[in-house]
Design an enzyme around this catalytic site. Structure first.
Site, PDB file in Angstrom:
ATOM      1  N   GLY A 135     -46.553 -21.021  22.348  1.00 30.07           N
ATOM      2  CA  GLY A 135     -47.487 -21.129  21.240  1.00 30.07           C
ATOM      3  C   GLY A 135     -48.942 -21.048  21.644  1.00 30.07           C
ATOM      4  O   GLY A 135     -49.820 -21.449  20.877  1.00 30.07           O
ATOM      5  N   THR A 136     -49.237 -20.519  22.846  1.00 29.49           N
ATOM      6  CA  THR A 136     -50.605 -20.541  23.355  1.00 29.49           C
ATOM      7  C   THR A 136     -51.369 -19.239  23.110  1.00 29.49           C
ATOM      8  O   THR A 136     -52.428 -19.025  23.693  1.00 29.49           O
ATOM      9  CB  THR A 136     -50.612 -20.848  24.864  1.00 29.49           C
ATOM     10  OG1 THR A 136     -49.829 -19.867  25.561  1.00 29.49           O
ATOM     11  CG2 THR A 136     -50.037 -22.234  25.141  1.00 29.49           C
ATOM     12  N   GLU A 262     -45.171  -8.020  23.434  1.00 28.55           N
ATOM     13  CA  GLU A 262     -45.479  -9.087  22.470  1.00 28.55           C
ATOM     14  C   GLU A 262     -44.400  -9.271  21.398  1.00 28.55           C
ATOM     15  O   GLU A 262     -44.696  -9.584  20.242  1.00 28.55           O
ATOM     16  CB  GLU A 262     -46.855  -8.846  21.830  1.00 28.55           C
ATOM     17  CG  GLU A 262     -47.967  -8.772  22.865  1.00 28.55           C
ATOM     18  CD  GLU A 262     -49.350  -8.682  22.257  1.00 28.55           C
ATOM     19  OE1 GLU A 262     -49.627  -9.394  21.280  1.00 28.55           O
ATOM     20  OE2 GLU A 262     -50.164  -7.887  22.775  1.00 28.55           O
ATOM     21  N   GLY A 263     -43.149  -9.050  21.783  1.00 29.46           N
ATOM     22  CA  GLY A 263     -42.046  -9.329  20.876  1.00 29.46           C
ATOM     23  C   GLY A 263     -41.816  -8.319  19.781  1.00 29.46           C
ATOM     24  O   GLY A 263     -41.088  -8.611  18.832  1.00 29.46           O
ATOM     25  N   GLY A 266     -38.254  -6.274  21.234  1.00 26.75           N
ATOM     26  CA  GLY A 266     -37.083  -7.093  21.519  1.00 26.75           C
ATOM     27  C   GLY A 266     -37.520  -8.482  21.930  1.00 26.75           C
ATOM     28  O   GLY A 266     -38.715  -8.772  22.032  1.00 26.75           O
ATOM     29  N   VAL A 267     -36.542  -9.353  22.157  1.00 28.41           N
ATOM     30  CA  VAL A 267     -36.804 -10.733  22.555  1.00 28.41           C
ATOM     31  C   VAL A 267     -36.369 -10.913  24.001  1.00 28.41           C
ATOM     32  O   VAL A 267     -35.181 -10.779  24.314  1.00 28.41           O
ATOM     33  CB  VAL A 267     -36.052 -11.724  21.648  1.00 28.41           C
ATOM     34  CG1 VAL A 267     -36.319 -13.162  22.100  1.00 28.41           C
ATOM     35  CG2 VAL A 267     -36.447 -11.534  20.192  1.00 28.41           C
ATOM     36  N   TYR A 450     -64.725 -12.597  31.931  1.00 28.44           N
ATOM     37  CA  TYR A 450     -64.271 -13.594  30.958  1.00 28.44           C
ATOM     38  C   TYR A 450     -65.512 -14.300  30.413  1.00 28.44           C
ATOM     39  O   TYR A 450     -66.258 -14.934  31.164  1.00 28.44           O
ATOM     40  CB  TYR A 450     -63.346 -14.589  31.650  1.00 28.44           C
ATOM     41  CG  TYR A 450     -62.613 -15.540  30.730  1.00 28.44           C
ATOM     42  CD1 TYR A 450     -61.279 -15.328  30.422  1.00 28.44           C
ATOM     43  CD2 TYR A 450     -63.239 -16.651  30.182  1.00 28.44           C
ATOM     44  CE1 TYR A 450     -60.585 -16.203  29.590  1.00 28.44           C
ATOM     45  CE2 TYR A 450     -62.562 -17.528  29.347  1.00 28.44           C
ATOM     46  CZ  TYR A 450     -61.235 -17.295  29.058  1.00 28.44           C
ATOM     47  OH  TYR A 450     -60.553 -18.161  28.234  1.00 28.44           O
TER      48      TYR A 450
END
Length: 529
Positions: A135-136, A262-263, A266-267, A450
C-alpha cells in the site's frame, strides 16, 4: 545479523498516516523555525471524518468470491485500510474526507491457486481487480477506474520464504512478504536481500518487483528488477512461470514484461530473487563537498569505476542545511556544503579494499572526511524521512517528493530546470517554496534526482500541488529525462509516461494487455489508458 534493519517490526500503517503509529516523528525547533520563514504557522484544523458509500459488489458476486476460499471483507475499516496509497495528494484527499477511491470489497488469498480463481470470478462477474500489497504507492497506483465494482486483492496473505537455493544464492519469496520479514527469514539461513527503499517498513517483495523499486544500496546490490531471476504470475489467461536460467537467448526476457507492469498484465504471486550472505562488516561515513556539482562529479567517477561502495548518496546544500539529509540526526549542527553518505558492506578484506580505494578517490576529488558519526546517523534514521510528512502537513505545510533520472551530461540542467519549474509554479501562487534535491542511485551512465518540496499550503492544496507537479513534469520531459526512476507510473505519471515512450510502444503494450487480460479486469487506468 549486524544490521538493525532486520529487527524492525512489520508495521501496521494507519489509514492516512505513514509508518509505525507508536513511533511518530516530531518536528525539530530548527525545522519549525524554517517553516515560519515560509509563512507556515498553523495547521488546517482537524481532518474530516471519512464516510464510505455502500459496497457495490452484488451478493452473488460476493458468494462466488467466497467459494474460492479467500477471506472476503466489505466492512468500512478494511476498505479504508486499502484506500489509495501514500502520496501527498492521497493523504490530502483522506484528510478532506474523500473516500471515493475505496474498494468495494477486499479479498485475501493464501495461495496462487486462489488468486487465479479470484481472477476468474472477477471476469465472470464484471468486477475490477486491484492488487494490493504494502500500500505504499505514491503515484496513484492503487486507484483504478471505478466504472465497475472494485475488488482489492490483498496479497499479504501470501507471505514467507518458499525456497532457498544456497548454492546459487537464490531465494523464492511469496509476493506479499514485507521486506523486514523477508530479511528476518533470510537471516535465519545466513543471507539477506539487502533491498532497502525508504518505504522498507511497509513495502513487499511483489510490490518492489512490479514497480521496479530501487533501494538505498543500489550501487552495491543493484535495483530490485536487476535482482529478480524469476516470477510466478497469475493472469486471466493462466499462470505463468517465468525465468529458467540466469541469462538466456531464448527470445525476449519476459521477466521484463511484468517487472514494472503495476498489476495490469497479471498478479505476481512469487518472486525468485538474488540474495547474498549477511555482511560481517558495515561501515558508513559522512563526507563533505563544497557544492552539489563537485559532489555529483565525485559520484560519477565512483560509478564509472570498477570499485564501488555499497551505498552512495549526496544531498544538496538545501537538504543538508535543513538536516533533512539526516532525519535521524535532527537538532545536530549541519555540516555545511553538501553531505555525502558512503557505506560499505561485506567481509573485512572486501570492505577494507573498497574503503581504502574510495576514500583516496574522494579526497582527490575534493571531499572532506567527516568520520563515522554522520554516516551512522543516516543509517540509523534512513527510514524516518517519510515520517516527517505527517507533522509537516499537520503544521500547515504542503510537502511532496518527486524523482527522475537522466544521463550524467544532463544532470546539472535537469536539476536546475526542475527546481525552477517548482519554485516558479508555487511562487506564482503566492507560496514561495524550498526545493531540496539528493542523488541516491547512480550508474556508470547517469543518476537519479530526488526532489523534496515544502511550501505553505493553500486552502486547496490539491490544486496548488497539481500546478507544481504539472510544471515539473513538463520540465523533466523538456530536458529529455524519464518521468520516474523508481516511484512507478500509476495514474499520476500516466500521461507523461505515454508521451515519453511514444505511440509504437503504447500500441505494443496495449496489445499485450488485450492478450493477457481481454476483459480489462486488472487495474484499468493504471499505467495505460
Amino acid at each position: 545479523m549486524t544490521s538493525s534493519e532486520v529487527d524492525l517490526p512489520v508495521v501496521a500503517f494507519e489509514p492516512g498516516r505513514w509508518g509505525d503509529p507508536a513511533n511518530p516523528m516530531h518536528l525539530s525547533d530548527s525545522v519549525l523555525g524554517a517553516l515560519t520563514m515560509l509563512g507556515i504557522d498553523g495547521g488546517p484544523g482537524e481532518p474530516e471524518q471519512p464516510f464510505l458509500m455502500p459496497s457495490r459488489v452484488s451478493g452473488r458476486a460476493l458468494s462466488a468470491l467466497q467459494k474460492t476460499g479467500v477471506t472476503v471483507a466489505t466492512d468500512d475499516a478494511t476498505r479504508l485500510g486499502h484506500l489509495r496509497g501514500f502520496s501527498t495528494p492521497d493523504l490530502l484527499k483522506y484528510r478532506a474526507g474523500d473516500t471515493s477511491d475505496a474498494p468495494d470489497a477486499v479479498v485475501t488469498p493464501t495461495s496462487a491457486e486462489q488468486v487465479a480463481a479470484v481472477l476468474a470470478v472477477c471476469a465472470a462477474k464484471d468486477l475490477t481487480l486491484s492488487p494490493f500489497s504494502g500500500g505504499t504507492s505514491v503515484t496513484g497506483g492503487l486507484a483504478p477506474e471505478r466504472t465497475r465494482p472494485v475488488v482489492a486483492l490483498d496479497l499479504r496473505g501470501l507471505t514467507g520464504l518458499i525456497d532457498l537455493d544456497a548454492v546459487s544464492q537464490i531465494a523464492t519469496l511469496a509476493a506479499g512478504t514485507r521486506l523486514p520479514e523477508a530479511e528476518r527469514l533470510l537471516a535465519e539461513h545466513g543471507y539477506e536481500l539487502g533491498h532497502f527503499p525508504q518505504s522498507y517498513e511497509g513495502a513487499t517483495v511483489g510490490g518492489c518487483a512490479v514497480t521496479r523499486s530501487a533501494g538505498q544500496s543500489s550501487i552495491g546490490y543493484g535495483r530490485f528488477d536487476e535482482m529478480v531471476v524469476g516470477l510466478t504470475v497469475a493472469t486471466p489467461q493462466g499462470v505463468a512461470e517465468i525465468g529458467t536460467a540466469p541469462k538466456s537467448a531464448a527470445g525476449p526476457d519476459l521477466r521484463q514484461l511484468f517487472l514494472g507492469s503495476e498489476g495490469v498484465f497479471g498478479v505476481v504471486t512469487a518472486v525468485r530473487v538474488r540474495v547474498h550472505p549477511v555482511p560481517t562488516v558495515r561501515r558508513f561515513y559522512g563526507w563533505r563537498f563544497p557544492d552539489f556539482a563537485a559532489g555529483a562529479n565525485a559520484m560519477r567517477v565512483l560509478a564509472q569505476s570498477s570499485v564501488r561502495p555499497t551505498v552512495l548518496r549526496l544531498s544538496d546544500e538545501a537538504e543538508t542545511g535543513l538536516n533533512l539529509a539526516n532525519p535521524g540526526a535532527a537538532g545536530k549542527a549541519a555540516v555545511g556544503g553538501c553531505l555525502m553518505v558512503v557505506g560499505f558492506e561485506g567481509d573485512e578484506p572486501d570492505v577494507d579494499c573498497r574503503d581504502g580505494y574510495v576514500s583516496a578517490r574522494l579526497i582527490e576529488l575534493g571531499g572532506e572526511f567527516l568520520g563515522e558519526e554522520p554516516g551512522e546517523a543516516w543509517r540509523a534514521g534512513r527510514f524516518r524521512g517519510p515520517y516527517l510528512r505527517d507533522p509537516l502537513l499537520d503544521a500547515g505545510a504542503l510537502v511532496e517528493t518527486l524523482e527522475t533520472v537522466t544521463f550524467w551530461s544532463n544532470v546539472e540542467r535537469l536539476k536546475a530546470d526542475v527546481t525552477a519549474a517548482l519554485t516558479g509554479a508555487l511562487g506564482e501562487q503566492g507560496t514561495p517554496a524550498v526545493v531540496m534535491c539528493h542523488i541516491s542511485h547512480v550508474y556508470p551512465t547517469g543518476a537519479s534526482l530526488y526532489f523534496t518540496v515544502i511550501a505553505k499550503a493553500l486552502p486547496d492544496p490539491l490544486a496548488q500541488w497539481g500546478a507544481a507537479k504539472t510544471a515539473a513534469n513538463a520540465a523533466i520531459r523538456a530536458a529529455g529525462a524519464s518521468i520516474t526512476h523508481h516511484h512507478a507510473v500509476g495514474t499520476d505519471h500516466r500521461a507523461t509516461y505515454l508521451e515519453e515512450i511514444g505511440d509504437v510502444q503504447v500500441t505494443a503494450l496495449r496489445a499485450i494487455k488485450d492478450a493477457l487480460d481481454p476483459q480489462g479486469v486488472l487495474n484499468p487506468g493504471i499505467l495505460l489508458p
